[in-house]
Motif scaffolding. Sequence first.
Motif, PDB file in Angstrom:
ATOM      1  N   ALA A 254       1.849 -64.289 -42.069  1.00 14.47           N
ATOM      2  CA  ALA A 254       1.196 -63.520 -41.001  1.00 14.47           C
ATOM      3  C   ALA A 254      -0.198 -63.039 -41.409  1.00 14.47           C
ATOM      4  CB  ALA A 254       2.057 -62.319 -40.624  1.00 14.47           C
ATOM      5  N   LEU A 255      -0.602 -63.273 -42.663  1.00 19.07           N
ATOM      6  CA  LEU A 255      -1.929 -62.854 -43.119  1.00 19.07           C
ATOM      7  C   LEU A 255      -2.920 -63.963 -42.798  1.00 19.07           C
ATOM      8  CD1 LEU A 255      -3.371 -60.508 -44.573  1.00 19.07           C
ATOM      9  CD2 LEU A 255      -3.007 -61.730 -46.724  1.00 19.07           C
ATOM     10  N   THR A 256      -3.329 -64.027 -41.558  1.00 16.54           N
ATOM     11  CA  THR A 256      -4.138 -65.131 -41.051  1.00 16.54           C
ATOM     12  C   THR A 256      -5.617 -64.752 -40.980  1.00 16.54           C
ATOM     13  OG1 THR A 256      -3.870 -64.393 -38.769  1.00 16.54           O
ATOM     14  CG2 THR A 256      -2.194 -65.894 -39.647  1.00 16.54           C
ATOM     15  N   ALA A 257      -6.448 -65.779 -40.818  1.00 23.80           N
ATOM     16  CA  ALA A 257      -7.879 -65.542 -40.623  1.00 23.80           C
ATOM     17  C   ALA A 257      -8.117 -64.697 -39.379  1.00 23.80           C
ATOM     18  CB  ALA A 257      -8.617 -66.873 -40.521  1.00 23.80           C
ATOM     19  N   SER A 258      -7.358 -64.960 -38.337  1.00 21.83           N
ATOM     20  CA  SER A 258      -7.507 -64.207 -37.099  1.00 21.83           C
ATOM     21  C   SER A 258      -7.235 -62.720 -37.324  1.00 21.83           C
ATOM     22  CB  SER A 258      -6.560 -64.760 -36.027  1.00 21.83           C
ATOM     23  OG  SER A 258      -6.593 -63.971 -34.873  1.00 21.83           O
ATOM     24  N   LEU A 259      -6.161 -62.401 -38.044  1.00 22.12           N
ATOM     25  CA  LEU A 259      -5.806 -61.010 -38.286  1.00 22.12           C
ATOM     26  C   LEU A 259      -6.887 -60.313 -39.124  1.00 22.12           C
ATOM     27  CD1 LEU A 259      -3.555 -58.860 -37.890  1.00 22.12           C
ATOM     28  CD2 LEU A 259      -2.661 -59.569 -40.118  1.00 22.12           C
ATOM     29  N   LEU A 260      -7.375 -60.985 -40.172  1.00 23.96           N
ATOM     30  CA  LEU A 260      -8.398 -60.386 -41.018  1.00 23.96           C
ATOM     31  C   LEU A 260      -9.706 -60.180 -40.265  1.00 23.96           C
ATOM     32  CD1 LEU A 260      -7.787 -62.318 -44.363  1.00 23.96           C
ATOM     33  CD2 LEU A 260      -7.247 -59.928 -43.871  1.00 23.96           C
ATOM     34  N   LEU A 261     -10.060 -61.135 -39.406  1.00 25.41           N
ATOM     35  CA  LEU A 261     -11.299 -61.005 -38.644  1.00 25.41           C
ATOM     36  C   LEU A 261     -11.198 -59.848 -37.650  1.00 25.41           C
ATOM     37  CD1 LEU A 261     -14.113 -62.058 -38.006  1.00 25.41           C
ATOM     38  CD2 LEU A 261     -13.077 -63.648 -36.357  1.00 25.41           C
ATOM     39  N   ARG A 262     -10.061 -59.720 -37.015  1.00 24.52           N
ATOM     40  CA  ARG A 262      -9.870 -58.600 -36.085  1.00 24.52           C
ATOM     41  C   ARG A 262      -9.958 -57.264 -36.817  1.00 24.52           C
ATOM     42  NH1 ARG A 262      -4.923 -60.517 -32.034  1.00 24.52           N
ATOM     43  NH2 ARG A 262      -5.877 -62.488 -31.363  1.00 24.52           N
ATOM     44  N   GLY A 263      -9.358 -57.204 -38.005  1.00 26.99           N
ATOM     45  CA  GLY A 263      -9.437 -55.974 -38.779  1.00 26.99           C
ATOM     46  C   GLY A 263     -10.862 -55.667 -39.203  1.00 26.99           C
ATOM     47  N   LEU A 264     -11.594 -56.686 -39.660  1.00 28.50           N
ATOM     48  CA  LEU A 264     -12.983 -56.489 -40.065  1.00 28.50           C
ATOM     49  C   LEU A 264     -13.828 -55.992 -38.899  1.00 28.50           C
ATOM     50  CD1 LEU A 264     -15.438 -56.818 -41.916  1.00 28.50           C
ATOM     51  CD2 LEU A 264     -15.474 -59.263 -41.299  1.00 28.50           C
ATOM     52  N   ALA A 265     -13.672 -56.601 -37.729  1.00 34.23           N
ATOM     53  CA  ALA A 265     -14.465 -56.209 -36.567  1.00 34.23           C
ATOM     54  C   ALA A 265     -14.189 -54.772 -36.165  1.00 34.23           C
ATOM     55  CB  ALA A 265     -14.171 -57.145 -35.391  1.00 34.23           C
ATOM     56  N   MET A 269     -12.392 -52.391 -43.537  1.00 29.79           N
ATOM     57  CA  MET A 269     -12.909 -53.126 -44.698  1.00 29.79           C
ATOM     58  C   MET A 269     -11.889 -53.203 -45.822  1.00 29.79           C
ATOM     59  SD  MET A 269     -15.231 -54.939 -46.012  1.00 29.79           S
ATOM     60  CE  MET A 269     -16.579 -54.766 -44.841  1.00 29.79           C
ATOM     61  N   ALA A 270     -11.166 -52.124 -46.071  1.00 35.13           N
ATOM     62  CA  ALA A 270     -10.164 -52.158 -47.143  1.00 35.13           C
ATOM     63  C   ALA A 270      -9.090 -53.201 -46.857  1.00 35.13           C
ATOM     64  CB  ALA A 270      -9.532 -50.783 -47.316  1.00 35.13           C
ATOM     65  N   PHE A 271      -8.729 -53.349 -45.596  1.00 36.56           N
ATOM     66  CA  PHE A 271      -7.745 -54.367 -45.226  1.00 36.56           C
ATOM     67  C   PHE A 271      -8.299 -55.756 -45.500  1.00 36.56           C
ATOM     68  CE2 PHE A 271      -5.687 -56.765 -41.534  1.00 36.56           C
ATOM     69  CZ  PHE A 271      -4.548 -57.074 -42.265  1.00 36.56           C
ATOM     70  N   LEU A 272      -9.578 -55.997 -45.168  1.00 38.55           N
ATOM     71  CA  LEU A 272     -10.191 -57.299 -45.450  1.00 38.55           C
ATOM     72  C   LEU A 272     -10.191 -57.571 -46.950  1.00 38.55           C
ATOM     73  CD1 LEU A 272     -11.854 -59.809 -44.536  1.00 38.55           C
ATOM     74  CD2 LEU A 272     -13.894 -58.425 -44.978  1.00 38.55           C
ATOM     75  N   GLU A 273     -10.606 -56.591 -47.739  1.00 39.02           N
ATOM     76  CA  GLU A 273     -10.693 -56.789 -49.189  1.00 39.02           C
ATOM     77  C   GLU A 273      -9.323 -57.094 -49.787  1.00 39.02           C
ATOM     78  OE1 GLU A 273     -14.380 -53.576 -49.554  1.00 39.02           O
ATOM     79  OE2 GLU A 273     -12.369 -53.062 -50.299  1.00 39.02           O
ATOM     80  N   HIS A 274      -8.319 -56.343 -49.400  1.00 35.14           N
ATOM     81  CA  HIS A 274      -6.973 -56.584 -49.935  1.00 35.14           C
ATOM     82  C   HIS A 274      -6.405 -57.896 -49.423  1.00 35.14           C
ATOM     83  CE1 HIS A 274      -7.151 -52.376 -51.187  1.00 35.14           C
ATOM     84  NE2 HIS A 274      -6.067 -52.582 -51.904  1.00 35.14           N
ATOM     85  N   PHE A 323     -21.021 -54.130 -41.074  1.00 36.91           N
ATOM     86  CA  PHE A 323     -20.448 -52.986 -41.791  1.00 36.91           C
ATOM     87  C   PHE A 323     -21.442 -52.441 -42.804  1.00 36.91           C
ATOM     88  CE2 PHE A 323     -18.078 -50.902 -45.122  1.00 36.91           C
ATOM     89  CZ  PHE A 323     -17.077 -50.213 -44.455  1.00 36.91           C
ATOM     90  N   ARG A 324     -22.038 -53.321 -43.601  1.00 42.58           N
ATOM     91  CA  ARG A 324     -22.967 -52.887 -44.644  1.00 42.58           C
ATOM     92  C   ARG A 324     -24.208 -52.243 -44.042  1.00 42.58           C
ATOM     93  NH1 ARG A 324     -22.826 -54.504 -49.728  1.00 42.58           N
ATOM     94  NH2 ARG A 324     -25.074 -54.913 -49.794  1.00 42.58           N
ATOM     95  N   GLY A 325     -24.670 -52.765 -42.901  1.00 41.48           N
ATOM     96  CA  GLY A 325     -25.833 -52.187 -42.247  1.00 41.48           C
ATOM     97  C   GLY A 325     -25.567 -50.772 -41.768  1.00 41.48           C
ATOM     98  N   MET A 326     -24.410 -50.565 -41.182  1.00 44.70           N
ATOM     99  CA  MET A 326     -24.070 -49.226 -40.708  1.00 44.70           C
ATOM    100  C   MET A 326     -23.836 -48.287 -41.890  1.00 44.70           C
ATOM    101  SD  MET A 326     -21.630 -50.092 -37.434  1.00 44.70           S
ATOM    102  CE  MET A 326     -21.580 -48.385 -36.896  1.00 44.70           C
ATOM    103  N   GLN A 327     -23.262 -48.813 -42.962  1.00 46.19           N
ATOM    104  CA  GLN A 327     -23.057 -48.012 -44.165  1.00 46.19           C
ATOM    105  C   GLN A 327     -24.409 -47.577 -44.741  1.00 46.19           C
ATOM    106  OE1 GLN A 327     -21.281 -50.045 -47.629  1.00 46.19           O
ATOM    107  NE2 GLN A 327     -19.717 -48.428 -47.640  1.00 46.19           N
TER     108      GLN A 327
END
Length: 378
Positions: A254-265, A269-274, A323-327
């Motif tokens: 279930a750890l798919t590209a789609s899930l990670l992209l949705r989390g990143l958007a 970020m911590a979810f993407l990194e892990h 994310f980095r720009g807003m940070q």
Amino acid sequence: MTAIRSRLTEADVRRLVKSTDEDERAAAAHKLCRSMDRGELSGLDREAAQKILRLMAEDAAELVRRAMAVTLKASDLIPHDVARRLAADVDAVALPIIGFSPVFSDDDLIEIVRAGSAVRQVAVAARPFVSRDVSETLAETGCEEAVRTLAANDDADVGERGLNRIVDRFAPSADVVAAVAYRQALPLSVTERLIEVASDAVRDHLVSRHALAPETAIRLAAHARERATVDLIDQAEREPDLAEFCARLNGRKALTASLLLRGLARGQMAFLEHGLAELAGSTPARAALMVHDAGPLGLKALYDRAGLPPRLFHAFRAGVDTFRGMQAEGKDTTGDDFRERMLERFLTQRPGAPREDLAYLMERLDRTPETHQAARAA
């Protein structure tokens, strides 16, 4: 009794002791009890006052005993023996004392619960504080209304064992299940059980408020059950151990590209990194360094090692850059407001995400203000 007599006349005392009129004695009892409760009594005055309270507790008139019980229900002035005597009186006298008196020990309250009177069990369950031992006794032997009252009392110390016993006994009761579900904090084991027996609205509350075991979250997300589904990204936000969560997701495919992209958007970020660390066989710390590497290769190398689709890399690159720009602008990256703005900026960049992912993200962005407020309040 100098301090007491300074606030009462001799006539008040005579009315309390000698009057044959119950209403007069009750009025005198109320006045005396109120004076005692509000006054600063010396040791001798306190002893004298307690002698009078013992006399009132033996008055044949229920009205007199009730006047004392109501007026001094939350006072520590009532002697322990008098409190126990009143607790054994008729309900009109007993319930105020049972529900509030601080002089009862846990053993006293447990004895009251085990005696089996439903209204007295409810009075114990609604007390301003209920200890763990008393709560467990109520969970084990209390009537349904008392258990519902206990579960709804967030000042009651109800442990995991007690909560599970409540579910054992009253899973068919929608009122009891709802009272447990809406407690401020719930152990994971109890949340998992309630998910299986709760009504639609209560189940949705549990899913939105509490973290679930990864297996349950995946199951609910994969099977659009009639009464509730779960957003795995929301669950990731609540998960105390993201590495374990991502490992479980990966084990279930279930750890798919789609899930990670949705989390990143949505700024997770911590979810993407892990997630990338799990897929790439790396550590979260090393994955974080590669994700935020200012050079062109760090994220790309990690992304490729994770085995994600090449066609989606530019969408991930856009999300990380956003994310980095807003940070860099000094934004607080932990709150709901940030995640909403992050999502807005991500979508304005035409990131090239798949249509179903864009539809999901736009649906999240289109939540009404009332929905956001409800989610935060939960």
